[in-house]
Each structure stands twice: as C-alpha cells, then as structure tokens.
Design a protein around this motif. Structure first.
Motif, PDB file in Angstrom:
ATOM      1  N   ARG A 165       0.833  -1.209   0.000  1.00  0.00           N
ATOM      2  CA  ARG A 165       0.000   0.000   0.000  1.00  0.00           C
ATOM      3  C   ARG A 165       0.867   1.258   0.000  1.00  0.00           C
ATOM      4  NH1 ARG A 165      -5.530  -0.085   1.938  1.00  0.00           N
ATOM      5  NH2 ARG A 165      -5.042   1.921   2.904  1.00  0.00           N
ATOM      6  N   ALA A 166       1.960   1.227   0.772  1.00  0.00           N
ATOM      7  CA  ALA A 166       2.863   2.386   0.820  1.00  0.00           C
ATOM      8  C   ALA A 166       3.530   2.612  -0.528  1.00  0.00           C
ATOM      9  CB  ALA A 166       3.912   2.191   1.912  1.00  0.00           C
ATOM     10  N   VAL A 167       3.951   1.548  -1.183  1.00  0.00           N
ATOM     11  CA  VAL A 167       4.590   1.663  -2.493  1.00  0.00           C
ATOM     12  C   VAL A 167       3.583   2.166  -3.534  1.00  0.00           C
ATOM     13  CG1 VAL A 167       5.618   0.309  -4.374  1.00  0.00           C
ATOM     14  CG2 VAL A 167       6.410  -0.014  -2.033  1.00  0.00           C
ATOM     15  N   ILE A 168       2.356   1.669  -3.477  1.00  0.00           N
ATOM     16  CA  ILE A 168       1.318   2.133  -4.408  1.00  0.00           C
ATOM     17  C   ILE A 168       1.027   3.611  -4.176  1.00  0.00           C
ATOM     18  CG2 ILE A 168      -1.139   1.937  -5.000  1.00  0.00           C
ATOM     19  CD1 ILE A 168      -0.836  -1.104  -4.558  1.00  0.00           C
ATOM     20  N   PHE A 169       0.938   4.021  -2.909  1.00  0.00           N
ATOM     21  CA  PHE A 169       0.697   5.429  -2.605  1.00  0.00           C
ATOM     22  C   PHE A 169       1.847   6.293  -3.125  1.00  0.00           C
ATOM     23  CE2 PHE A 169       0.987   9.132   0.230  1.00  0.00           C
ATOM     24  CZ  PHE A 169      -0.252   9.695  -0.023  1.00  0.00           C
ATOM     25  N   PHE A 170       3.083   5.839  -2.937  1.00  0.00           N
ATOM     26  CA  PHE A 170       4.241   6.567  -3.454  1.00  0.00           C
ATOM     27  C   PHE A 170       4.171   6.661  -4.978  1.00  0.00           C
ATOM     28  CE2 PHE A 170       8.715   6.854  -4.784  1.00  0.00           C
ATOM     29  CZ  PHE A 170       9.065   8.015  -4.120  1.00  0.00           C
ATOM     30  N   GLY A 171       3.751   5.579  -5.638  1.00  0.00           N
ATOM     31  CA  GLY A 171       3.591   5.596  -7.093  1.00  0.00           C
ATOM     32  C   GLY A 171       2.520   6.582  -7.543  1.00  0.00           C
ATOM     33  N   GLY A 205       2.931  14.055  -9.472  1.00  0.00           N
ATOM     34  CA  GLY A 205       3.986  15.031  -9.742  1.00  0.00           C
ATOM     35  C   GLY A 205       4.335  15.119 -11.221  1.00  0.00           C
ATOM     36  N   PHE A 206       4.373  13.976 -11.884  1.00  0.00           N
ATOM     37  CA  PHE A 206       4.739  13.959 -13.296  1.00  0.00           C
ATOM     38  C   PHE A 206       3.623  14.478 -14.209  1.00  0.00           C
ATOM     39  CE2 PHE A 206       7.902  10.443 -12.233  1.00  0.00           C
ATOM     40  CZ  PHE A 206       8.972  11.316 -12.239  1.00  0.00           C
ATOM     41  N   THR A 207       2.370  14.361 -13.777  1.00  0.00           N
ATOM     42  CA  THR A 207       1.269  14.813 -14.626  1.00  0.00           C
ATOM     43  C   THR A 207       0.831  16.251 -14.327  1.00  0.00           C
ATOM     44  OG1 THR A 207      -0.374  13.881 -13.107  1.00  0.00           O
ATOM     45  CG2 THR A 207       0.346  12.488 -14.953  1.00  0.00           C
ATOM     46  N   MET A 208       1.388  16.866 -13.287  1.00  0.00           N
ATOM     47  CA  MET A 208       0.968  18.221 -12.920  1.00  0.00           C
ATOM     48  C   MET A 208       1.202  19.218 -14.049  1.00  0.00           C
ATOM     49  SD  MET A 208      -0.259  20.199 -10.499  1.00  0.00           S
ATOM     50  CE  MET A 208       0.046  19.514  -8.902  1.00  0.00           C
ATOM     51  N   SER A 245      -8.774  10.321  -7.095  1.00  0.00           N
ATOM     52  CA  SER A 245      -9.565   9.135  -7.452  1.00  0.00           C
ATOM     53  C   SER A 245      -8.799   7.862  -7.114  1.00  0.00           C
ATOM     54  CB  SER A 245      -9.905   9.137  -8.939  1.00  0.00           C
ATOM     55  OG  SER A 245     -10.680  10.244  -9.272  1.00  0.00           O
ATOM     56  N   LEU A 246      -7.536   7.820  -7.494  1.00  0.00           N
ATOM     57  CA  LEU A 246      -6.721   6.643  -7.219  1.00  0.00           C
ATOM     58  C   LEU A 246      -6.508   6.436  -5.719  1.00  0.00           C
ATOM     59  CD1 LEU A 246      -4.085   7.019 -10.080  1.00  0.00           C
ATOM     60  CD2 LEU A 246      -5.938   5.334  -9.921  1.00  0.00           C
ATOM     61  N   ILE A 247      -6.297   7.516  -4.985  1.00  0.00           N
ATOM     62  CA  ILE A 247      -6.114   7.396  -3.534  1.00  0.00           C
ATOM     63  C   ILE A 247      -7.417   6.940  -2.876  1.00  0.00           C
ATOM     64  CG2 ILE A 247      -5.705   8.725  -1.416  1.00  0.00           C
ATOM     65  CD1 ILE A 247      -3.681  10.390  -3.071  1.00  0.00           C
ATOM     66  N   LEU A 262       4.032   9.999  -7.291  1.00  0.00           N
ATOM     67  CA  LEU A 262       4.950  10.236  -8.421  1.00  0.00           C
ATOM     68  C   LEU A 262       4.168  10.547  -9.692  1.00  0.00           C
ATOM     69  CD1 LEU A 262       7.787   7.563  -8.060  1.00  0.00           C
ATOM     70  CD2 LEU A 262       7.992  10.039  -7.913  1.00  0.00           C
ATOM     71  N   LEU A 263       3.123   9.777  -9.946  1.00  0.00           N
ATOM     72  CA  LEU A 263       2.266  10.038 -11.107  1.00  0.00           C
ATOM     73  C   LEU A 263       1.675  11.440 -11.031  1.00  0.00           C
ATOM     74  CD1 LEU A 263       0.767   8.884 -13.651  1.00  0.00           C
ATOM     75  CD2 LEU A 263      -1.084   8.306 -12.072  1.00  0.00           C
TER      76      LEU A 263
END
Length: 171
Positions: free
Chosen positions: A90-96, A102-105, A119-121, A99-100
């Motif tokens: 769950r922590a790795v998915i949240f970090f991902g 930050g990259f899509t901002m 939505s993903l969170i 990151l997504l």
C-alpha cells in the motif's frame, strides 16, 4: 538496542523525510513558487504567492519536530509490530500515485492531475462509492484551485482552456 530500533521505524523515517523536505522547500521557496500571471509579472494583491506555501511548510516542519520529540520522550507509543507485506505494498502504491501526480501536474494541469490522484487514492483507501469518489475528486480540486488562484494569488499550473473557462465564468 532500543535506541537503534527507535531510529529506524517507519514513523521516524517518514518524519525525518518530511522534516527534511519541508526545510529544504522553505530554503528554496523562491525557486519553487512561480510568479503569478499578471500585468508585468507582478501580482496586484498584497499577498505574495509564497506566503501560503511558506505557512504550510513551516507548520509541517514544526509538527514533525514535535512528533519526533514526543517519540523520543516516549509520550507516544511506537507500533509494536513492523509493517507487513500488504502495508508495504500500500505504501509503495501510494508513493507511485504521488509520483504520477507530480509527473502529470505540468502536462495535464492542476485540476486534471489532482482529480486523477484523488480518485486513485480514494480507491486505494477502500472507497467504492462512485458518488463519493466523484465528489472528492472534483469538488476538492476545484475549490482548492479557486481559493489558491483567486484568494491567495498563487499561480498553479493549468491548461489554457481551463484557465479561460474560469476567467469567463468568474468575470
């Protein structure tokens, strides 16, 4: 042995990382906050665009120091058991997701990237109600965008079509 165990718990590592990130962000605030889109590159309001981020980052640093001191003085208790595999996943998915986000901002703008991330969170946290996910993912970013850009004069990255829509709607 207890002292070494105290230094490497997930709580301590997260607090140290957040403290470091907030402190560095405060130091380099001028490089992180863009100038508002206004006449001659200056805001016509008395509020500087870095005021709100500075307040939030300062409060985050103070809360991290307070939590670290409470953990050190044993005012709060540490989790007795380490994280299991499901919690690490769950922590790795949240970090991902972050990151997504930050990259899509920049390419998608604040509203679209924030709505996607929320939505993903929401799905990761276990929400299965489509109405709740839509309300959180759309109402929150719109209200935050309007408050940040209109009240605090903070420039957020946004697509031109969305900025034009808001300009027409609010004028």
């Amino acid at each position: 042995m207890e002292r070494k165990k105290l230094l490497f718990t997930p709580e301590i590592l997260t607090l140290n990382a957040l403290l470091l990130a907030s402190t560095l962000s405060l130091i380099f605030m001028n490089s992180l906050v863009a100038e508002p889109k206004a006449l001659f590159g200056r805001s016509l309001t008395a509020i500087t665009p870095s005021l709100f981020p500075s307040i939030v980052l300062s409060l985050m640093a103070v809360m991290c120091v307070a939590a670290l001191l409470m953990l050190r003085n044993r005012v709060t208790s540490l989790a007795a058991v380490g994280m299991n595999r499901k919690e690490w996943l769950r922590a790795v998915i949240f970090f991902g997701i972050m990151l997504l986000y930050g990259f899509t901002m920049e390419p998608f703008g604040f509203l679209i990237s924030t709505a996607m991330a929320l939505s993903l969170i929401s799905l990761q946290m276990g929400s299965r109600s489509p109405i709740q996910i839509i309300l959180v993912s759309l109402a929150g970013p719109v209200l935050l965008y309007l408050a940040a850009t209109r009240l605090l004069a903070v420039a957020l990255p946004e697509l031109n079509t969305i900025e034009l829509f808001y300009a027409r709607l609010l004028s």
